[in-house]
Design a protein around this motif. Structure first.
Motif, mmCIF file in Angstrom:
data_model
loop_
_atom_site.group_PDB
_atom_site.id
_atom_site.type_symbol
_atom_site.label_atom_id
_atom_site.label_comp_id
_atom_site.label_asym_id
_atom_site.label_seq_id
_atom_site.Cartn_x
_atom_site.Cartn_y
_atom_site.Cartn_z
ATOM 1 N N ASP A 320 62.466 40.715 27.412
ATOM 2 C CA ASP A 320 62.148 39.329 27.071
ATOM 3 C C ASP A 320 62.741 38.885 25.746
ATOM 4 N N ILE A 321 62.725 39.763 24.731
ATOM 5 C CA ILE A 321 63.140 39.300 23.403
ATOM 6 C C ILE A 321 64.600 39.549 23.090
ATOM 7 N N ALA A 322 65.256 40.455 23.837
ATOM 8 C CA ALA A 322 66.664 40.744 23.550
ATOM 9 C C ALA A 322 67.542 39.494 23.642
ATOM 10 N N PRO A 323 67.391 38.636 24.673
ATOM 11 C CA PRO A 323 68.216 37.423 24.713
ATOM 12 C C PRO A 323 67.956 36.491 23.528
ATOM 13 N N ASP A 324 66.686 36.380 23.104
ATOM 14 C CA ASP A 324 66.363 35.536 21.959
ATOM 15 C C ASP A 324 66.987 36.079 20.677
ATOM 16 N N LEU A 325 66.931 37.400 20.494
ATOM 17 C CA LEU A 325 67.507 37.992 19.290
ATOM 18 C C LEU A 325 69.011 37.738 19.232
ATOM 19 N N MET A 326 69.678 37.899 20.360
ATOM 20 C CA MET A 326 71.116 37.627 20.387
ATOM 21 C C MET A 326 71.409 36.161 20.112
#
Length: 391
Positions: A320-326
């Motif tokens: 869930d958070i990997a796309p937001d971090l990128m």
């Protein structure tokens, strides 16, 4: 939950310094670079050095049997992660070795464990089949008895580390007519046997796994672990360990849940992205601060979730958070670790790694079903097709 710092004795402080210095001397930049290039998650030189120094044996054994104390075990685990020791093959070796110790004949047990402790013997998992999915009990790989030997035919997917191992912990079907959990027999198959072919597969995160083909492979009966058709008993313990379905130690010194090693990459990516946006001032943008804060909050919650629940929470959070971090880091995040001009924030790696964390040892859907049935007391899922009403 107690978040207080553990006070170390002078002796344990000295042990931490000793371990940190030793690992920094063997896990060099070349080792880390080579591991990223090969995707092996294994380095033979490092592994043999760990064995020669006695660390593999001390990690595997309990304190009562001469292994690490609980505090030193925790220090050891944290320092291995800090140093980025290539670890996956030791993880499978350690799990399988416990079944070898419990179920193998004394001849095989003593020889294998001796090699496990000095690093010359590594063990991998032969569970999943191309058409089997997460249900290892639907095994189609056949083992047919021929006197004092067994003849094995079939194939296994995701046998990670097979090309660096000496044995595979292989689940086979020895009675196709029996119910699936009563048709299985486990073997510790030497990987240099005639008829074994290992083919490498690179996953989306860059790691290497393998598909292994078994064509008329002859294995002496002495390599059988446990009873004929009693393989489910043999495989349950390492399966439970891989699933994270084991009770946590009361002293709080163990990982809260399985997959904490992988979660470390996620935490590092979040820290690096926060530093990146803080340095350039982008954190002043309310939407950036909100998305970054939401990601960190999700991360912290998942890191505190125990047992098999944490296994699901960590994997889902990474997805869930990997796309937001990128996205927060910007276009620079698309460059892999070590690339010229990159920020080495690791968010790109976590993005590629996340789908695989959600299928290790079984898919998230399987784990959610396990929680539903065995924790919440719900019934088994009904996968049968819907009934068609007569017109």
């Amino acid at each position: 939950m107690d978040f207080s710092t553990v006070e170390l004795s002078a002796e344990d402080e000295a042990f931490r310094t000793e371990v940190r210095e030793f690992l920094s001397s063997i896990v060099t930049e070349d080792v880390i670079r080579r591991d990223r290039e090969t995707g092996d998650n294994f380095d033979e030189g490092v592994h043999l050095a760990l064995g020669a120094a006695g660390y593999l044996e001390k990690e595997w054994k309990t304190e009562a049997d001469g292994g690490f104390s609980r505090v030193r075990r925790r220090i050891w685990e944290l320092e291995k992660r800090r140093a980025e020791v290539p670890w996956v093959t030791w993880g499978t070796t350690s799990m399988v070795a416990r079944s070898v110790a419990k179920f193998a004949s004394p001849e095989i047990r003593d020889d294998v464990l001796r090699g496990v402790f000095d690093g010359t013997v590594r063990l991998c998992l032969g569970y999943t089949e191309p058409e089997g999915g997460s249900d290892v009990a639907t095994c189609k790989t056949r083992a047919v008895r021929d006197g004092d030997q067994w003849v094995i035919n079939g194939s296994k997917m995701f046998t990670t580390g097979a090309h660096n191992c000496q044995y595979v912990f292989l689940i086979t079907n020895t009675d196709p007519e029996a119910p699936k959990h009563k048709s299985l027999t486990m073997f510790l198959v030497p990987l240099d046997s005639d008829g074994i072919e290992i083919q490498g597969i690179r996953t989306v995160d860059g790691d290497r796994t393998n598909i292994v083909y078994y064509s008329d492979v002859r294995v002496d009966d002495k390599y059988r672990l446990g009873d004929v058709n009693g393989g489910w008993t043999v495989v349950r313990e390492p399966l439970d360990a891989e699933h994270g379905a084991v009770a946590a130690a009361d002293d709080g010194l163990a990982d809260v849940a399985i997959m904490m090693h992988q979660a470390g990459f996620m935490a590092e990516a979040a820290d690096n992205v926060a530093a990146l946006v803080g340095k350039c001032g982008a954190v002043e943008d309310g939407s950036v601060a909100y998305r970054l804060g939401r990601s960190v909050a999700r991360l912290e919650a998942s890191l505190s979730t125990p047992s098999i629940f944490g296994r699901v929470a960590l994997a889902q959070t990474m997805r869930d958070i990997a796309p937001d971090l990128m996205d927060v880091a910007g276009s620079i995040a698309a460059l892999p670790v070590g690339a010229d001009g990159g920020a080495d924030d690791r968010s790109e790696y976590v993005y590629r790694f996340a789908p695989l964390v959600g299928i290790y040892g079984g898919t998230l859907e399987v784990f959610r079903n396990m929680i539903a049935q065995h924790v919440l007391g719900l019934g088994k899922p009904n996968y049968s097709p819907p009934k068609v009403k007569a017109s």
